[in-house]
Design a protein around this motif. Structure first.
Motif, mmCIF file in Angstrom:
data_model
loop_
_atom_site.group_PDB
_atom_site.id
_atom_site.type_symbol
_atom_site.label_atom_id
_atom_site.label_comp_id
_atom_site.label_asym_id
_atom_site.label_seq_id
_atom_site.Cartn_x
_atom_site.Cartn_y
_atom_site.Cartn_z
ATOM 1 N N LYS A 1 2.425 -3.229 6.480
ATOM 2 C CA LYS A 1 3.696 -2.497 6.470
ATOM 3 C C LYS A 1 4.616 -2.994 5.347
ATOM 4 O O LYS A 1 5.286 -2.203 4.683
ATOM 5 C CB LYS A 1 4.392 -2.654 7.824
ATOM 6 C CG LYS A 1 5.615 -1.778 7.943
ATOM 7 C CD LYS A 1 6.308 -1.970 9.260
ATOM 8 C CE LYS A 1 7.793 -2.032 9.021
ATOM 9 N NZ LYS A 1 8.534 -2.539 10.137
ATOM 10 N N ASP A 2 4.630 -4.310 5.139
ATOM 11 C CA ASP A 2 5.450 -4.860 4.059
ATOM 12 C C ASP A 2 4.940 -4.401 2.698
ATOM 13 O O ASP A 2 5.713 -4.099 1.789
ATOM 14 C CB ASP A 2 5.464 -6.395 4.126
ATOM 15 C CG ASP A 2 6.119 -6.883 5.404
ATOM 16 O OD1 ASP A 2 7.099 -6.253 5.826
ATOM 17 O OD2 ASP A 2 5.646 -7.881 5.988
ATOM 18 N N HIS B 1 3.376 -1.579 2.071
ATOM 19 C CA HIS B 1 3.780 -0.174 1.929
ATOM 20 C C HIS B 1 5.279 -0.087 1.626
ATOM 21 O O HIS B 1 5.713 0.727 0.817
ATOM 22 C CB HIS B 1 3.454 0.545 3.243
ATOM 23 C CG HIS B 1 3.509 2.042 3.184
ATOM 24 N ND1 HIS B 1 2.578 2.808 2.519
ATOM 25 C CD2 HIS B 1 4.379 2.932 3.732
ATOM 26 C CE1 HIS B 1 2.882 4.087 2.669
ATOM 27 N NE2 HIS B 1 3.966 4.192 3.388
ATOM 28 N N SER B 2 6.047 -0.936 2.263
ATOM 29 C CA SER B 2 7.492 -0.923 2.111
ATOM 30 C C SER B 2 7.919 -1.358 0.696
ATOM 31 O O SER B 2 8.752 -0.712 0.058
ATOM 32 C CB SER B 2 8.086 -1.855 3.160
ATOM 33 O OG SER B 2 9.475 -1.849 3.091
ATOM 34 N N TYR B 3 7.349 -2.457 0.191
ATOM 35 C CA TYR B 3 7.729 -2.955 -1.137
ATOM 36 C C TYR B 3 7.099 -2.143 -2.259
ATOM 37 O O TYR B 3 7.725 -1.908 -3.299
ATOM 38 C CB TYR B 3 7.382 -4.444 -1.277
ATOM 39 C CG TYR B 3 8.284 -5.315 -0.454
ATOM 40 C CD1 TYR B 3 9.662 -5.342 -0.706
ATOM 41 C CD2 TYR B 3 7.785 -6.078 0.589
ATOM 42 C CE1 TYR B 3 10.513 -6.114 0.069
ATOM 43 C CE2 TYR B 3 8.626 -6.862 1.373
ATOM 44 C CZ TYR B 3 9.991 -6.875 1.104
ATOM 45 O OH TYR B 3 10.836 -7.625 1.875
ATOM 46 N N ALA C 1 6.616 0.866 -2.282
ATOM 47 C CA ALA C 1 7.355 2.130 -2.393
ATOM 48 C C ALA C 1 8.339 2.103 -3.574
ATOM 49 O O ALA C 1 8.527 3.109 -4.256
ATOM 50 C CB ALA C 1 8.101 2.417 -1.094
ATOM 51 N N TYR C 2 8.947 0.927 -3.852
ATOM 52 C CA TYR C 2 9.876 0.831 -4.988
ATOM 53 C C TYR C 2 9.166 1.153 -6.306
ATOM 54 O O TYR C 2 9.687 1.884 -7.145
ATOM 55 C CB TYR C 2 10.471 -0.584 -5.091
ATOM 56 C CG TYR C 2 11.450 -0.927 -4.005
ATOM 57 C CD1 TYR C 2 12.751 -0.437 -4.038
ATOM 58 C CD2 TYR C 2 11.077 -1.741 -2.940
ATOM 59 C CE1 TYR C 2 13.666 -0.751 -3.044
ATOM 60 C CE2 TYR C 2 11.982 -2.062 -1.928
ATOM 61 C CZ TYR C 2 13.270 -1.565 -1.994
ATOM 62 O OH TYR C 2 14.174 -1.869 -1.000
ATOM 63 N N GLN D 1 -0.517 4.109 -2.767
ATOM 64 C CA GLN D 1 0.420 4.186 -1.645
ATOM 65 C C GLN D 1 -0.142 5.064 -0.535
ATOM 66 O O GLN D 1 0.041 4.772 0.648
ATOM 67 C CB GLN D 1 1.777 4.715 -2.139
ATOM 68 C CG GLN D 1 2.878 4.730 -1.093
ATOM 69 C CD GLN D 1 3.397 3.333 -0.769
ATOM 70 O OE1 GLN D 1 2.728 2.342 -1.015
ATOM 71 N NE2 GLN D 1 4.584 3.254 -0.213
ATOM 72 N N SER E 1 -0.124 1.075 12.767
ATOM 73 C CA SER E 1 1.238 0.992 13.294
ATOM 74 C C SER E 1 1.350 1.761 14.618
ATOM 75 O O SER E 1 0.668 2.766 14.822
ATOM 76 C CB SER E 1 2.205 1.597 12.273
ATOM 77 O OG SER E 1 3.424 1.922 12.897
ATOM 78 N N TRP F 1 14.384 6.693 5.323
ATOM 79 C CA TRP F 1 15.406 5.967 4.556
ATOM 80 C C TRP F 1 16.097 4.873 5.358
ATOM 81 O O TRP F 1 16.261 3.744 4.884
ATOM 82 C CB TRP F 1 16.473 6.952 4.055
ATOM 83 C CG TRP F 1 16.006 7.818 2.939
ATOM 84 C CD1 TRP F 1 15.638 9.135 3.044
ATOM 85 C CD2 TRP F 1 15.817 7.454 1.567
ATOM 86 N NE1 TRP F 1 15.237 9.607 1.810
ATOM 87 C CE2 TRP F 1 15.350 8.605 0.897
ATOM 88 C CE3 TRP F 1 16.011 6.283 0.848
ATOM 89 C CZ2 TRP F 1 15.063 8.606 -0.465
ATOM 90 C CZ3 TRP F 1 15.729 6.280 -0.507
ATOM 91 C CH2 TRP F 1 15.266 7.434 -1.155
ATOM 92 N N TRP G 1 13.851 1.955 6.048
ATOM 93 C CA TRP G 1 13.510 1.281 4.794
ATOM 94 C C TRP G 1 14.658 0.422 4.286
ATOM 95 O O TRP G 1 14.495 -0.732 3.898
ATOM 96 C CB TRP G 1 13.130 2.332 3.746
ATOM 97 C CG TRP G 1 12.532 1.773 2.498
ATOM 98 C CD1 TRP G 1 11.764 0.657 2.373
ATOM 99 C CD2 TRP G 1 12.617 2.337 1.179
ATOM 100 N NE1 TRP G 1 11.364 0.490 1.071
ATOM 101 C CE2 TRP G 1 11.881 1.502 0.322
ATOM 102 C CE3 TRP G 1 13.242 3.463 0.655
ATOM 103 C CZ2 TRP G 1 11.747 1.776 -1.050
ATOM 104 C CZ3 TRP G 1 13.107 3.730 -0.699
ATOM 105 C CH2 TRP G 1 12.365 2.887 -1.542
#
Ligand code: HEM
Length: 143
Positions: A3-4, A6-8, A10-11, A52, A63, A136, A139
């Motif tokens: 998850k981290d 995918h989260s980072y 994304a930037y 991604q 998840s 959003w 995130w």
């Protein structure tokens, strides 16, 4: 954690897509040549979105907010959970389909202007679609 990742990541995905769309719009409007640099920018944006997608699919099945929610809850009963269980993944995949079509179409164009035009249009649609269905608040830590 996946998850981290995918989260980072994304930037980088969003940054690369914004650069690719801006570069294509500038190329289209200023009648530039389509150089190796333009190819690389468009290709990196394509690769980043595909990576991604791969991570997103793994995340969907690991998840609790993805497949687990989708397969145990009626769509009408999902409420806010629908964004991650349904909308974000489906619209994300659709966006990546647009981006991939743009990449393959740009290669077949006879002029640089038309090649830039395909990237600008299809990557632009993909970017808007992704932005429209990002979680959003989660995130950015607003909820
Ligand atoms: C296309 C580009 C995509 C971008 C830029 C993107 C970006 C993000 C972001 C920023 C989050 C919030 C992460 C956080 O909590 O900090 C997220 C969550 C999530 N994404 Fe994506 N995503 C994309 C595509 C996908 C796809 C195609 C799938 C599934 C097939 C997917 C599945 C998920 C899931 C399941 C979560 C929620 C994870 C959890 O909170 O447990 N994503 N995504």
């Amino acid at each position: 954690m996946i998850k981290d990742l995918h989260s980072y990541f994304a930037y980088f995905v969003l940054l690369m897509l914004i650069i690719a769309v801006a570069n294509a719009v500038i190329g289209f409007t200023t009648n530039k040549k389509f150089t190796a640099k333009d190819l690389r920018i468009s290709l990196f944006a394509l690769i980043f979105t595909h990576l991604q997608l791969l991570v997103g699919i793994i995340l969907y099945f690991t998840s609790a907010k993805g497949w687990q929610t989708f397969s145990t809850t009626k769509i009408g009963d999902m409420g806010g959970a629908r964004l991650i269980a349904l909308e974000h993944p489906i619209i994300g995949i659709l966006a990546i389909v647009f981006i991939t079509i743009g990449w393959s179409k740009h290669k077949k164009q006879e002029t640089a202007k038309r090649a830039f035009g395909k990237i600008a249009l299809f990557y632009g649609i993909g970017l808007v679609l992704i932005l429209s269905r990002l979680p959003w608040k989660i995130w950015l830590g607003l909820s």
